[in-house]
Design a protein around this motif. Structure first.
Motif, PDB file in Angstrom:
ATOM      1  N   TRP A  28      66.854 -23.530  -1.635  1.00  0.00           N
ATOM      2  CA  TRP A  28      66.818 -22.193  -1.076  1.00  0.00           C
ATOM      3  C   TRP A  28      65.461 -21.982  -0.416  1.00  0.00           C
ATOM      4  O   TRP A  28      64.438 -22.502  -0.841  1.00  0.00           O
ATOM      5  N   ARG A  29      65.446 -21.182   0.623  1.00  0.00           N
ATOM      6  CA  ARG A  29      64.204 -20.795   1.272  1.00  0.00           C
ATOM      7  C   ARG A  29      64.249 -19.296   1.538  1.00  0.00           C
ATOM      8  O   ARG A  29      65.314 -18.721   1.713  1.00  0.00           O
ATOM      9  N   LEU A  30      63.083 -18.692   1.599  1.00  0.00           N
ATOM     10  CA  LEU A  30      63.037 -17.283   1.962  1.00  0.00           C
ATOM     11  C   LEU A  30      63.610 -17.094   3.349  1.00  0.00           C
ATOM     12  O   LEU A  30      63.279 -17.818   4.279  1.00  0.00           O
ATOM     13  N   ARG A  31      64.472 -16.125   3.507  1.00  0.00           N
ATOM     14  CA  ARG A  31      65.042 -15.808   4.792  1.00  0.00           C
ATOM     15  C   ARG A  31      64.352 -14.581   5.366  1.00  0.00           C
ATOM     16  O   ARG A  31      63.415 -14.058   4.788  1.00  0.00           O
ATOM     17  N   ALA A  32      64.812 -14.113   6.500  1.00  0.00           N
ATOM     18  CA  ALA A  32      64.134 -13.021   7.188  1.00  0.00           C
ATOM     19  C   ALA A  32      64.146 -11.743   6.368  1.00  0.00           C
ATOM     20  O   ALA A  32      63.172 -11.012   6.322  1.00  0.00           O
ATOM     21  N   ALA A  33      65.267 -11.439   5.727  1.00  0.00           N
ATOM     22  CA  ALA A  33      65.395 -10.182   4.983  1.00  0.00           C
ATOM     23  C   ALA A  33      65.388 -10.452   3.494  1.00  0.00           C
ATOM     24  O   ALA A  33      66.044 -11.369   3.022  1.00  0.00           O
ATOM     25  N   PRO A  34      64.637  -9.646   2.718  1.00  0.00           N
ATOM     26  CA  PRO A  34      64.612  -9.845   1.269  1.00  0.00           C
ATOM     27  C   PRO A  34      65.993  -9.806   0.642  1.00  0.00           C
ATOM     28  O   PRO A  34      66.236 -10.456  -0.359  1.00  0.00           O
ATOM     29  N   ALA A  35      66.925  -9.050   1.228  1.00  0.00           N
ATOM     30  CA  ALA A  35      68.262  -8.946   0.647  1.00  0.00           C
ATOM     31  C   ALA A  35      69.003 -10.274   0.669  1.00  0.00           C
ATOM     32  O   ALA A  35      70.001 -10.438  -0.014  1.00  0.00           O
ATOM     33  N   ASP A  36      68.525 -11.222   1.486  1.00  0.00           N
ATOM     34  CA  ASP A  36      69.180 -12.519   1.566  1.00  0.00           C
ATOM     35  C   ASP A  36      68.606 -13.534   0.584  1.00  0.00           C
ATOM     36  O   ASP A  36      69.023 -14.679   0.572  1.00  0.00           O
ATOM     37  N   THR A  37      67.622 -13.150  -0.203  1.00  0.00           N
ATOM     38  CA  THR A  37      67.044 -14.074  -1.152  1.00  0.00           C
ATOM     39  C   THR A  37      67.968 -14.246  -2.350  1.00  0.00           C
ATOM     40  O   THR A  37      68.802 -13.388  -2.639  1.00  0.00           O
ATOM     41  N   PRO A  38      67.831 -15.349  -3.079  1.00  0.00           N
ATOM     42  CA  PRO A  38      68.694 -15.573  -4.236  1.00  0.00           C
ATOM     43  C   PRO A  38      68.514 -14.494  -5.305  1.00  0.00           C
ATOM     44  O   PRO A  38      67.489 -13.835  -5.387  1.00  0.00           O
ATOM     45  N   ARG A  39      69.525 -14.362  -6.130  1.00  0.00           N
ATOM     46  CA  ARG A  39      69.471 -13.453  -7.270  1.00  0.00           C
ATOM     47  C   ARG A  39      69.015 -14.218  -8.500  1.00  0.00           C
ATOM     48  O   ARG A  39      69.410 -15.365  -8.709  1.00  0.00           O
ATOM     49  N   LEU A  40      68.226 -13.557  -9.323  1.00  0.00           N
ATOM     50  CA  LEU A  40      67.783 -14.135 -10.589  1.00  0.00           C
ATOM     51  C   LEU A  40      68.002 -13.111 -11.689  1.00  0.00           C
ATOM     52  O   LEU A  40      67.520 -11.976 -11.597  1.00  0.00           O
ATOM     53  N   ALA A 299      79.486 -14.379 -14.370  1.00  0.00           N
ATOM     54  CA  ALA A 299      79.728 -15.337 -13.293  1.00  0.00           C
ATOM     55  C   ALA A 299      81.026 -15.030 -12.560  1.00  0.00           C
ATOM     56  O   ALA A 299      81.087 -15.060 -11.327  1.00  0.00           O
ATOM     57  N   ALA A 300      82.077 -14.740 -13.304  1.00  0.00           N
ATOM     58  CA  ALA A 300      83.378 -14.486 -12.687  1.00  0.00           C
ATOM     59  C   ALA A 300      83.345 -13.224 -11.837  1.00  0.00           C
ATOM     60  O   ALA A 300      83.915 -13.191 -10.741  1.00  0.00           O
ATOM     61  N   GLU A 301      82.672 -12.185 -12.323  1.00  0.00           N
ATOM     62  CA  GLU A 301      82.651 -10.918 -11.605  1.00  0.00           C
ATOM     63  C   GLU A 301      81.830 -10.992 -10.326  1.00  0.00           C
ATOM     64  O   GLU A 301      82.134 -10.309  -9.340  1.00  0.00           O
ATOM     65  N   LEU A 302      80.788 -11.811 -10.320  1.00  0.00           N
ATOM     66  CA  LEU A 302      80.000 -11.955  -9.103  1.00  0.00           C
ATOM     67  C   LEU A 302      80.848 -12.467  -7.952  1.00  0.00           C
ATOM     68  O   LEU A 302      80.652 -12.097  -6.799  1.00  0.00           O
ATOM     69  N   GLY A 303      81.787 -13.333  -8.251  1.00  0.00           N
ATOM     70  CA  GLY A 303      82.575 -13.965  -7.207  1.00  0.00           C
ATOM     71  C   GLY A 303      81.905 -15.243  -6.742  1.00  0.00           C
ATOM     72  O   GLY A 303      80.692 -15.435  -6.892  1.00  0.00           O
ATOM     73  N   GLU A 304      82.697 -16.132  -6.164  1.00  0.00           N
ATOM     74  CA  GLU A 304      82.200 -17.469  -5.834  1.00  0.00           C
ATOM     75  C   GLU A 304      81.007 -17.441  -4.890  1.00  0.00           C
ATOM     76  O   GLU A 304      80.020 -18.151  -5.091  1.00  0.00           O
ATOM     77  N   ALA A 305      81.078 -16.632  -3.850  1.00  0.00           N
ATOM     78  CA  ALA A 305      80.005 -16.628  -2.857  1.00  0.00           C
ATOM     79  C   ALA A 305      78.689 -16.140  -3.459  1.00  0.00           C
ATOM     80  O   ALA A 305      77.636 -16.767  -3.275  1.00  0.00           O
ATOM     81  N   ALA A 306      78.705 -15.019  -4.177  1.00  0.00           N
ATOM     82  CA  ALA A 306      77.479 -14.489  -4.777  1.00  0.00           C
ATOM     83  C   ALA A 306      76.974 -15.385  -5.899  1.00  0.00           C
ATOM     84  O   ALA A 306      75.761 -15.534  -6.083  1.00  0.00           O
ATOM     85  N   TRP A 307      77.882 -15.998  -6.664  1.00  0.00           N
ATOM     86  CA  TRP A 307      77.490 -16.881  -7.758  1.00  0.00           C
ATOM     87  C   TRP A 307      76.712 -18.080  -7.233  1.00  0.00           C
ATOM     88  O   TRP A 307      75.815 -18.589  -7.886  1.00  0.00           O
ATOM     89  N   ARG A 308      77.030 -18.538  -6.007  1.00  0.00           N
ATOM     90  CA  ARG A 308      76.314 -19.676  -5.425  1.00  0.00           C
ATOM     91  C   ARG A 308      74.848 -19.334  -5.146  1.00  0.00           C
ATOM     92  O   ARG A 308      74.016 -20.232  -5.052  1.00  0.00           O
ATOM     93  N   ASP A 309      74.540 -18.056  -4.991  1.00  0.00           N
ATOM     94  CA  ASP A 309      73.168 -17.631  -4.725  1.00  0.00           C
ATOM     95  C   ASP A 309      72.525 -16.961  -5.941  1.00  0.00           C
ATOM     96  O   ASP A 309      71.581 -16.185  -5.796  1.00  0.00           O
ATOM     97  N   THR A 310      73.043 -17.243  -7.124  1.00  0.00           N
ATOM     98  CA  THR A 310      72.555 -16.594  -8.340  1.00  0.00           C
ATOM     99  C   THR A 310      72.184 -17.628  -9.382  1.00  0.00           C
ATOM    100  O   THR A 310      72.900 -18.622  -9.563  1.00  0.00           O
ATOM    101  N   VAL A 311      71.075 -17.391 -10.066  1.00  0.00           N
ATOM    102  CA  VAL A 311      70.667 -18.212 -11.206  1.00  0.00           C
ATOM    103  C   VAL A 311      70.440 -17.293 -12.397  1.00  0.00           C
ATOM    104  O   VAL A 311      69.848 -16.220 -12.265  1.00  0.00           O
ATOM    105  N   VAL A 312      70.928 -17.701 -13.543  1.00  0.00           N
ATOM    106  CA  VAL A 312      70.711 -16.990 -14.807  1.00  0.00           C
ATOM    107  C   VAL A 312      69.904 -17.893 -15.726  1.00  0.00           C
ATOM    108  O   VAL A 312      70.280 -19.049 -15.948  1.00  0.00           O
TER     109      VAL A 312
END
Length: 412
Positions: A28-40, A299-312
């Protein structure tokens, strides 16, 4: 530095580095908008969870001998035995986690890091919790020691207002610092007394000041959290929600993290099992099952797309004694196991530096050693997630952790 009494061959010693822990197919890399950064999301198990009863050292004869009344049997040896992990012979999973974490592990979305923790040894819950949340050394400047590593991380990645939340009754040390962070207890307690009239007064008080935006965001986040999270809560002692409460609220937390929050922290209490801990069944197994179902539901509630950008990241202040005590429980220990989950985590394995689990490898003759120091472990993970170089990681953890690409991530 903890001694390594049993050096392992290269096929058994797995040195955890940045790529080994995060294991991301593409960094992952920082993108232009903070909203596009991964979730932790950081989940803190307060009370020192006996992770040896979740990730079971199945190959250890000494484990069975040390815990004659609370050990979990080897896979296949009893009806309530531990569950075999795909491709793993040394470790197995508690049966209470079979319907939740085992599928995540099998899909490669969960990694375990045994022998993890903090080198400083006090065996004090509060002191060790504070050290872990601070994320800095004793010699760090006072202003660093008054702040937490998640707040410093938020500053480094440019997390915007309203994107960081502490789901706690009081703002925890881990999120204190220069970035203004709201906190909201999952039982609604932190909103007591803040009604619409008082909220209006707060806004009026700070109108036209540099804090006006932060006050507005904080009140709005609290309003949203109260509306979406307040029903059905079960608070636990010391301000932390219970594992049962977390199971019930994990999906709501996921929805709000998917829509708004990028950094989140929640603590769960009830893990100080000095008495009547149980084994495959019992008090700890019940809480572990609730925790596992909460994580799987998140994990299930986030959905596949959001889960790919999330780390717990699931952590606890320290582990517990290798031997059971006279009350069918365990006492304060040292090294423990951390869990790292996420859709982009290359899991399905046990990672990190290891030694055989047994009497000969115990720290001070009683505990698991710490071989995977927590700041180096986190630095490798966060460096990969957010594209942070050694200098920026040094600001998060007050130096001493090396770069994200360094071999071993700075671990001993």
């Amino acid at each position: 530095m903890c001694p390594d009494p049993h050096p392992l061959s290269s096929t058994r010693r797995r040195l955890l580095g940045a790529a080994a822990l995060a294991g991301l197919a593409t960094p992952w890399r920082l993108r232009a908008a903070p909203a596009d950064t991964p979730r932790l999301l950081v989940v803190f198990l307060r009370g020192a969870c006996d992770m040896a009863s979740l990730l079971v050292p199945a190959a250890s004869d000494d484990y069975l001998a040390a815990r004659p009344r609370i050990a979990i049997a080897r896979p296949g040896s009893a009806p309530d035995a531990a569950l075999a992990l795909p491709g793993e012979v040394d470790w197995a999973l508690a049966p209470a986690l079979g319907d939740s974490l085992l599928p995540l592990y099998a899909r490669g979305e969960l990694a375990f890091v045994p022998f993890a923790g903090i080198h400083e040894l006090s065996r004090s819950h509060f002191e060790t919790q504070d050290r872990l949340e601070m994320g800095a050394a004793d010699g760090s400047p006072a202003e660093v020691r008054r702040s937490g590593w998640m707040n410093r991380l938020a500053a480094e990645i440019g997390a915007g207002r309203g994107e960081v939340i502490a789901l706690t009754r009081e703002l925890p040390l881990i999120l204190r610092g220069d970035i203004a962070v709201p906190n909201q207890a999952l039982d609604g307690a932190s909103l007591a007394g803040v009604d619409a009239r008082q909220a209006a007064r707060l806004r009026q008080m700070y109108a036209g000041t540099a804090l006006a935006g932060a006050v507005d965001d904080g009140l709005e986040v609290r309003r949203m959290a109260q509306q979406d999270l307040a029903p059905g809560m079960e608070p636990a002692g010391r301000g932390a929600i219970s594992a049962r409460g977390f199971e019930g609220e994990a999906r709501r937390i996921a929805r709000l993290m998917r829509e708004r929050w990028r950094l989140g922290f929640v603590d769960i209490g009830g893990w100080d099992t000095h008495v009547g801990q149980g084994g495959a069944t019992g008090a700890l197994a019940t809480r572990a099952g609730e925790l596992g179902r909460g994580l799987a539901g998140f994990a299930a509630e986030l959905g596949e797309a959001a889960w790919r950008d999330t780390v717990v990241v699931v952590m606890s202040e320290f582990g517990r004694t290798f031997r059971e005590n006279g009350s069918r429980g365990t006492d304060h220990g040292h090294g423990t196991t951390w869990m790292v989950l996420g859709g982009a985590v290359r899991g399905g394995r046990i990672v990190g530096e290891q030694v055989p689990v047994g009497f000969a490898s115990l720290h001070q003759g009683r505990d698991w050693p710490v071989l995977n120091e927590y700041r180096a472990l986190l630095a490798g993970l966060l460096g990969r997630m957010y594209g942070l170089d050694a200098a920026r990681l040094g600001r998060v953890f007050d130096a001493g952790v090396g770069g994200a690409s360094g071999p071993g991530g700075g671990l001993v």
